[in-house]
Design a protein around this motif. Structure first.
Motif, short mmCIF file in Angstrom:
data_model
loop_
_atom_site.label_atom_id
_atom_site.label_comp_id
_atom_site.label_asym_id
_atom_site.label_seq_id
_atom_site.Cartn_x
_atom_site.Cartn_y
_atom_site.Cartn_z
N LYS A 98 0.77 -1.35 -0.09
CA LYS A 98 0.09 -0.08 -0.05
C LYS A 98 1.03 1.07 -0.02
CE LYS A 98 -1.50 1.86 3.98
NZ LYS A 98 -1.72 2.12 5.15
N TYR B 90 -4.47 -5.98 7.12
CA TYR B 90 -5.31 -6.15 8.11
C TYR B 90 -6.15 -7.51 7.79
CZ TYR B 90 -5.49 -2.35 11.43
OH TYR B 90 -5.18 -1.33 12.29
N HIS C 83 -8.07 -0.55 5.38
CA HIS C 83 -8.19 -1.35 6.36
C HIS C 83 -9.74 -1.41 6.96
CE1 HIS C 83 -4.03 -1.67 6.16
NE2 HIS C 83 -3.77 -0.67 6.89
N LYS D 163 -4.10 0.98 22.36
CA LYS D 163 -4.23 0.19 21.18
C LYS D 163 -5.37 -0.84 21.20
CE LYS D 163 -2.28 -1.74 17.34
NZ LYS D 163 -2.52 -1.05 15.94
N ASN E 93 -6.82 -6.96 17.95
CA ASN E 93 -5.31 -6.41 18.00
C ASN E 93 -5.47 -5.55 19.41
OD1 ASN E 93 -2.56 -6.11 18.10
ND2 ASN E 93 -2.62 -4.99 16.24
O1 LIG Z 1 -1.26 0.45 7.47
C1 LIG Z 1 -0.99 0.90 8.50
O2 LIG Z 1 -1.33 0.44 9.67
C2 LIG Z 1 -0.89 0.58 10.75
C3 LIG Z 1 -1.60 0.12 11.74
O3 LIG Z 1 -1.42 -1.35 11.82
P1 LIG Z 1 -1.38 -2.37 12.92
O4 LIG Z 1 -1.44 -3.71 12.37
O5 LIG Z 1 -0.56 -1.83 14.22
O6 LIG Z 1 -3.23 -2.13 13.64
C4 LIG Z 1 -0.60 2.31 10.90
O7 LIG Z 1 0.16 2.31 12.12
C5 LIG Z 1 -0.08 2.70 9.66
O8 LIG Z 1 -0.33 4.13 9.75
C6 LIG Z 1 -0.88 2.48 8.56
O9 LIG Z 1 -0.09 2.71 7.48
#
Ligand SMILES: O=C1O[C@H](COP(=O)(O)O)[C@@H](O)[C@H](O)[C@H]1O
Ligand SMILES: NC(=O)C1=CN([C@@H]2O[C@H](COP(=O)(O)OP(=O)(O)OC[C@H]3O[C@@H](n4cnc5c(N)ncnc54)[C@H](OP(=O)(O)O)[C@@H]3O)[C@@H](O)[C@H]2O)C=CC1
Length: 484
Positions: free
Chosen positions: A150, A181, A242, A347, A380
């Motif tokens: 991406k 995701y 996502h 988170k 998550n």
């Molecule tokens: O694609 C991305 O995802 C992350 C968050 O991913 P995660 O697996 O930690 O939930 C995000 O921090 C980032 O900005 C974005 O480009």
């Protein structure tokens, strides 16, 4: 499994070291790589094969989930790695890469199956794809596949232009667009959870569900990615891809058969039924925010406008919440809420299904605390499923919510990249984003991009370490709900 050559563009980059090498190594340990394979890493800098192999070993030490002390396994694994110095814009240089790939295939007696992984900045996606085609790298007697990172475009038009160019070099069924995701184990599990359980399947519609809430909150801020993020914002970075993928996976109807085409078809139908927003009324359904300074885990953190690489006057969104409607017979009248933000209190990536509460009045006089049944799919950081029910406390006789937790204790959950790479190796694109989905997602997001650009939607500030702007809470309160 077919033997193959894995050509990694961006082999010296951050994603390669943090995600791709550990994922390949875990697959190797679990005997999920072909018996015969080679990895050709492409980067601009000079490096010998030995230096490249040491770099890969270092990344495994730091990032592999297998804290393996057995050095020999890692050494055995990296023997398959070669390095090719190449500026990806240098068309003539691809000849050298082709020769290296062919020489390897010959030496190892491997079929000409070639996986090209573009782990580079998006401006090179089309350049590399065209050079793969023109150099002959893409003319093989076996299969060829393209894994692409991406972001896929910056808006609808740029995504269409990129797709147009890629499709000159690769067929749609050869393109594997990563949305990590979709590689998360609980997201992959959604299909089984909703389709393989008649109890849930029978409740999965507007007769029983009051609303659906999809959350992807993060503690981290913009980190070192201001150059990209300040132009993307949460809307492009998280919502267009996502969040809408999670929505499709949650709202799709049970397909006739569990196959990649049928699932894709059902996902497409969800996007086609998503009620379009109008640019001048976006603010009724969409909240945008930007983080202010605040405190996270007892430590002060700066405001978005004070982050390195960000202009103090930036109007970029670091938080988006929205109310969406799916206009089909299953979901008519059920609001879907999404929210995602950086520098939030916790988170948490989760999907909460709030069920209707028709029996509420039955208990109203006796007990006031009858909560709705909630099905929570935690994605998550803690993976699992829980169901909130109402139950009487045997000691004081009061009604109270209890949670039935279905999460099995999983000690060795694979990483998203591991699952996705394996799927790409065996040619299963179920958990990759099809062009239809990308196009429909950009199309839905487009009025929001315009409304943000034209400042038609207020930019609310929220304190770092909070749960986002008050307006995001109001969005649900006005419908009689709250975020769970
Ligand atoms: O694609 C991305 O995802 C992350 C968050 O991913 P995660 O697996 O930690 O939930 C995000 O921090 C980032 O900005 C974005 O480009
Ligand atoms: N990092 C992450 O966590 C995530 C990244 N992504 C996506 O993955 C992709 C890669 O990101 P990331 O690894 O962070 O980026 P990096 O900037 O860390 O790495 C970029 C890579 O591209 C190589 N490169 C740059 N220019 C050229 C060139 N002209 N010729 C050959 N190679 C070149 C660099 O090689 P060198 O500098 O050695 O020349 C380096 O290996 C991007 O599309 C990003 O959006 C997606 C999700 C998460």
């Amino acid at each position: 499994m077919d033997s193959m050559t894995f050509v990694l563009f961006g082999a010296t980059g951050d994603l390669a070291k943090r995600k791709i090498y550990p994922a390949l190594f875990n697959l190797y340990l679990n005997q999920k790589l072909p018996k015969s394979f080679s990895v050709i890493g492409v980067g601009r800098g000079e490096s010998s094969d030995d230096e490249f192999q040491s770099r890969v070993i270092d990344s495994l030490h730091t990032f592999s989930r297998h804290l393996l002390n057995d050095k020999s396994k890692k050494e055995e694994f990296v023997k398959a790695f070669r390095y090719c110095q190449l500026d990806v814009t240098d068309t003539a240089g691809y000849k050298k890469l082709l020769e290296l790939v062919q020489q390897n295939e010959k030496e190892k007696n491997m079929a000409e199956n070639r996986m090209f992984y573009l782990s580079v900045t998006p401006e090179f996606f089309d350049v590399i794809a065209m050079n793969i085609k023109d150099s002959g790298l893409g003319s093989t007697n076996g299969w060829k596949r393209l894994i692409i990172e991406k972001p896929f475009g910056h808006d609808l038009k740029s995504a269409q232009e990129l797709n147009e160019k890629l499709s000159k070099a690769f067929e749609e069924d050869e393109i594997y667009r990563i949305d990590h995701y979709l590689g998360k184990p609980m997201v992959q599990n959604l299909e089984a959870l909703t389709f393989a359980n008649p109890v849930l399947q029978s409740l999965w519609n507007n007769r029983f569900i009051a609303n659906v809430q999809i959350t992807a909150n993060e503690i981290v801020g913009v980190e070192e990615r201001a150059g990209y993020y300040d132009k993307a914002g949460a809307i492009r970075d998280m919502v267009q891809n996502h969040m809408l993928q999670l929505l499709m996976m949650t709202a799709m109807h049970v397909p006739k058969r569990i196959s990649e085409n049928e699932i894709r078809n059902e996902k497409r139908k969800v996007m086609e039924s998503l009620r379009p927003l109008q640019r001048d009324t976006v603010g009724v359904h969409v909240v945008r925010g930007q983080y202010e300074h605040g405190e996270i885990s007892g430590e002060p953190v700066v405001a978005y406008g004070e982050e390195p690489g960000v202009e103090a006057s930036s109007q970029n969104d670091t938080f988006v919440a929205a109310r969406l409607w799916i206009d089909n017979s299953f979901w008519d009248g059920v609001p879907f809420y999404i929210r995602t933000g950086k520098r939030m209190a916790e988170k948490a990536t989760k999907i909460v299904i709030e069920f209707k509460n028709p029996l509420k009045d039955l208990y109203n006089s006796e007990m006031e605390q009858v909560e709705p049944n909630l099905l929570t799919i935690n994605i998550n950081p803690n993976e699992g499923v829980s169901l909130q029910l109402n139950s009487k406390n045997p000691i004081n006789g009061e009604m109270e919510p209890i949670t039935v937790d279905f999460s099995a204790s999983k000690q060795d959950v694979p990483e998203a990249y591991e699952l996705l790479l394996f799927d790409a190796l065996v040619g299963d694109s179920t958990f990759f984003t099809h062009w239809n989905e990308v196009e429909l997602s950009w199309n839905w997001v487009e009025p929001i991009l315009e409304a943000f650009k034209e400042n038609r939607v207020p930019l609310h500030s929220y304190s770092s370490g909070s749960m986002g702007p008050e307006a995001a809470h109001q969005l649900l309160i006005e419908d009689g709900y709250k975020w769970w």
